[in-house]
Design a protein around this motif. Structure first.
Motif, PDB file in Angstrom:
ATOM      1  N   ALA A 204      45.376  40.880  41.431  1.00 25.31           N
ATOM      2  CA  ALA A 204      44.083  41.376  40.963  1.00 25.31           C
ATOM      3  C   ALA A 204      44.118  42.881  40.745  1.00 25.31           C
ATOM      4  CB  ALA A 204      42.994  41.012  41.975  1.00 25.31           C
ATOM      5  N   ILE A 205      44.886  43.579  41.577  1.00 25.63           N
ATOM      6  CA  ILE A 205      44.977  45.035  41.445  1.00 25.63           C
ATOM      7  C   ILE A 205      45.607  45.408  40.109  1.00 25.63           C
ATOM      8  CG2 ILE A 205      46.044  47.122  42.380  1.00 25.63           C
ATOM      9  CD1 ILE A 205      45.810  45.895  45.158  1.00 25.63           C
ATOM     10  N   LEU A 206      46.697  44.724  39.743  1.00 27.19           N
ATOM     11  CA  LEU A 206      47.351  45.004  38.466  1.00 27.19           C
ATOM     12  C   LEU A 206      46.467  44.579  37.294  1.00 27.19           C
ATOM     13  CD1 LEU A 206      51.080  44.018  39.140  1.00 27.19           C
ATOM     14  CD2 LEU A 206      50.055  46.306  39.045  1.00 27.19           C
ATOM     15  N   ASN A 207      45.728  43.488  37.467  1.00 30.75           N
ATOM     16  CA  ASN A 207      44.794  43.053  36.419  1.00 30.75           C
ATOM     17  C   ASN A 207      43.776  44.149  36.111  1.00 30.75           C
ATOM     18  OD1 ASN A 207      44.519  39.551  37.483  1.00 30.75           O
ATOM     19  ND2 ASN A 207      46.086  40.600  36.305  1.00 30.75           N
ATOM     20  N   ILE A 208      43.128  44.642  37.172  1.00 30.46           N
ATOM     21  CA  ILE A 208      42.108  45.678  36.996  1.00 30.46           C
ATOM     22  C   ILE A 208      42.738  46.971  36.501  1.00 30.46           C
ATOM     23  CG2 ILE A 208      40.386  47.080  38.183  1.00 30.46           C
ATOM     24  CD1 ILE A 208      39.535  44.213  37.767  1.00 30.46           C
ATOM     25  N   ALA A 209      43.943  47.307  37.006  1.00 26.21           N
ATOM     26  CA  ALA A 209      44.625  48.529  36.566  1.00 26.21           C
ATOM     27  C   ALA A 209      44.919  48.476  35.074  1.00 26.21           C
ATOM     28  CB  ALA A 209      45.921  48.718  37.356  1.00 26.21           C
ATOM     29  N   ALA A 210      45.322  47.305  34.572  1.00 18.64           N
ATOM     30  CA  ALA A 210      45.601  47.163  33.145  1.00 18.64           C
ATOM     31  C   ALA A 210      44.354  47.409  32.315  1.00 18.64           C
ATOM     32  CB  ALA A 210      46.155  45.770  32.858  1.00 18.64           C
ATOM     33  N   LEU A 211      43.220  46.842  32.748  1.00 15.44           N
ATOM     34  CA  LEU A 211      41.975  47.034  32.006  1.00 15.44           C
ATOM     35  C   LEU A 211      41.524  48.488  32.060  1.00 15.44           C
ATOM     36  CD1 LEU A 211      39.643  45.892  30.392  1.00 15.44           C
ATOM     37  CD2 LEU A 211      38.496  45.310  32.532  1.00 15.44           C
ATOM     38  N   LEU A 212      41.614  49.105  33.238  1.00 18.70           N
ATOM     39  CA  LEU A 212      41.196  50.500  33.360  1.00 18.70           C
ATOM     40  C   LEU A 212      42.080  51.424  32.523  1.00 18.70           C
ATOM     41  CD1 LEU A 212      40.326  50.742  37.172  1.00 18.70           C
ATOM     42  CD2 LEU A 212      38.761  50.504  35.235  1.00 18.70           C
ATOM     43  N   LEU A 213      43.380  51.124  32.475  1.00 10.26           N
ATOM     44  CA  LEU A 213      44.274  51.922  31.639  1.00 10.26           C
ATOM     45  C   LEU A 213      43.936  51.756  30.160  1.00 10.26           C
ATOM     46  CD1 LEU A 213      47.743  51.433  33.389  1.00 10.26           C
ATOM     47  CD2 LEU A 213      46.456  53.574  33.164  1.00 10.26           C
ATOM     48  N   ALA A 214      43.581  50.542  29.762  1.00 15.58           N
ATOM     49  CA  ALA A 214      43.202  50.300  28.370  1.00 15.58           C
ATOM     50  C   ALA A 214      41.930  51.063  28.014  1.00 15.58           C
ATOM     51  CB  ALA A 214      43.016  48.805  28.131  1.00 15.58           C
ATOM     52  N   VAL A 215      40.942  51.004  28.917  1.00 16.54           N
ATOM     53  CA  VAL A 215      39.685  51.731  28.675  1.00 16.54           C
ATOM     54  C   VAL A 215      39.932  53.238  28.681  1.00 16.54           C
ATOM     55  CG1 VAL A 215      37.394  52.215  29.613  1.00 16.54           C
ATOM     56  CG2 VAL A 215      38.258  49.868  29.594  1.00 16.54           C
ATOM     57  N   ALA A 216      40.792  53.709  29.600  1.00 16.26           N
ATOM     58  CA  ALA A 216      41.098  55.134  29.676  1.00 16.26           C
ATOM     59  C   ALA A 216      41.818  55.614  28.415  1.00 16.26           C
ATOM     60  CB  ALA A 216      41.956  55.424  30.909  1.00 16.26           C
ATOM     61  N   ALA A 217      42.746  54.804  27.905  1.00 18.64           N
ATOM     62  CA  ALA A 217      43.467  55.175  26.681  1.00 18.64           C
ATOM     63  C   ALA A 217      42.502  55.275  25.508  1.00 18.64           C
ATOM     64  CB  ALA A 217      44.556  54.147  26.389  1.00 18.64           C
TER      65      ALA A 217
END
Length: 331
Positions: free
Chosen positions: A97-110
């Motif tokens: 779940a941590i990597l799932n959320i990290a991927a989404l946050l990185l996408a939004v941040a980019a």
């Protein structure tokens, strides 16, 4: 109208409108579980539209810029987020779940970072030469939008692009007979967090004070010795970044995006800005929630009226309050 306004002000004023619409929808729908699902969907949709509309409202209110190219930031934000999620496919589809959320946050941040950088370029190169000339602003920003759409086609092509959702945000949360999509809950919470941050920045900081004062009376602020024009670039970058963030979240919401995404959403964004009132973050939030709720309720109850519902809402609001629900400027 004056009598209606006085009665509304006694019970919360314009903030009562979403509650009134939700209550009327509950009576018409009649099934509590369906009503809750539609309400949560409407709130999530409203929060994503708020992200796109709040920046445009501030840019228009403070800078007096009619930026018809605002939707380009929405589209680029959506596609950059989709590409980032595709590049992080292992994180998105993994069991962590941590990597799932990290991927989404990185996408939004980019997407947000690109929006801020593109906003700087857009303001310096395209908008700055046409300040105080609305006709040229309309022409040059529409031209920039056309160029941006062609860039989207050149980079990502014209075929629809699938947007993967992180595994932890797939599916629905079941509470009794109510099914609520987890992604919609996340979108609502993110939009709420952004609103709280913006509200704090505008009402509890020196820069926020100058921005609010500039929205209400730019000439007076400049007379007091403040260089309000120095805030223009920051406001424009922030507004563009918010549009890209909204586009990124909308991409995950839709699951399939095309280069026409920004143009389609721009109509809703302008409706929200007009309903809420120029230069008002609170107005943008209120207008976005009204639009989101009404769109979901009407699509369920009266599908043939769904396309016209937001236009009708805007007409009714403007007949009642010509400057919008919570305008920061009047005229």
């Amino acid at each position: 109208m004056a009598e209606i306004s006085s009665h509304l002000n006694r019970f919360g004023g314009v903030y009562l409108l979403p509650v009134a619409i939700a209550a009327l929808a509950f009576a018409l729908i009649g099934v509590p579980s369906t009503w809750v699902t539609l309400t949560v969907a409407g709130l999530a949709m409203g929060m994503m539209i708020f992200l796109m509309a709040s920046g445009l409202s501030l840019i228009f209110g403070l800078m007096d810029v009619l930026n018809f190219g605002h939707s380009a930031f929405v589209s680029f934000g959506a596609f950059i987020a989709a590409s980032t999620l595709a590049a992080l496919a292992g994180w998105v589809a993994g069991d962590s779940a941590i990597l799932n959320i990290a991927a989404l946050l990185l996408a939004v941040a980019a997407a947000t970072a690109f929006g801020a950088a593109a906003g700087w370029f857009f303001e310096r190169v395209i908008v700055k030469p046409v300040y105080k000339d609305h006709l040229r602003q309309i022409l040059i920003t529409i031209g920039a939008l056309i160029v941006a759409e062609q860039l989207l086609l050149a980079i990502w092509g014209g075929a629809p692009v699938a947007v993967p959702r992180p595994k932890v945000l797939e599916g629905s949360l079941i509470i009794g007979d109510v099914a609520i999509e987890i992604y919609r809950i996340f979108a609502f919470l993110l939009g709420l967090a952004v609103y709280v941050a913006m509200h704090f920045a505008l009402n509890r900081t020196r820069i926020g004070l100058l921005i609010r004062a500039g929205v209400e009376n730019r000439e007076m602020v400049e007379t007091l010795g403040f260089r309000i024009d120095r805030l223009f670039i920051g406001v424009f970058m922030a507004g563009s970044a918010l549009a890209a963030m909204g586009g990124a979240m909308w991409a995950g919401y839709q699951g399939l995006i095309t280069p026409a995404l920004g143009g389609e959403l721009m109509i809703l964004v302008f409706i929200v800005v007009i309903i809420g009132g120029l230069g008002s973050i609170e107005g943008s939030l209120l207008g976005a929630i009204l639009v989101g709720l009404l769109a979901n309720y009407v699509a369920f109850l009266f599908p043939k009226l769904s396309l016209a519902s937001n236009m009708l809402l805007m007409m009714i609001i403007l007949l009642w309050r010509p400057f919008g629900l919570k305008p920061a400027i009047k005229g």
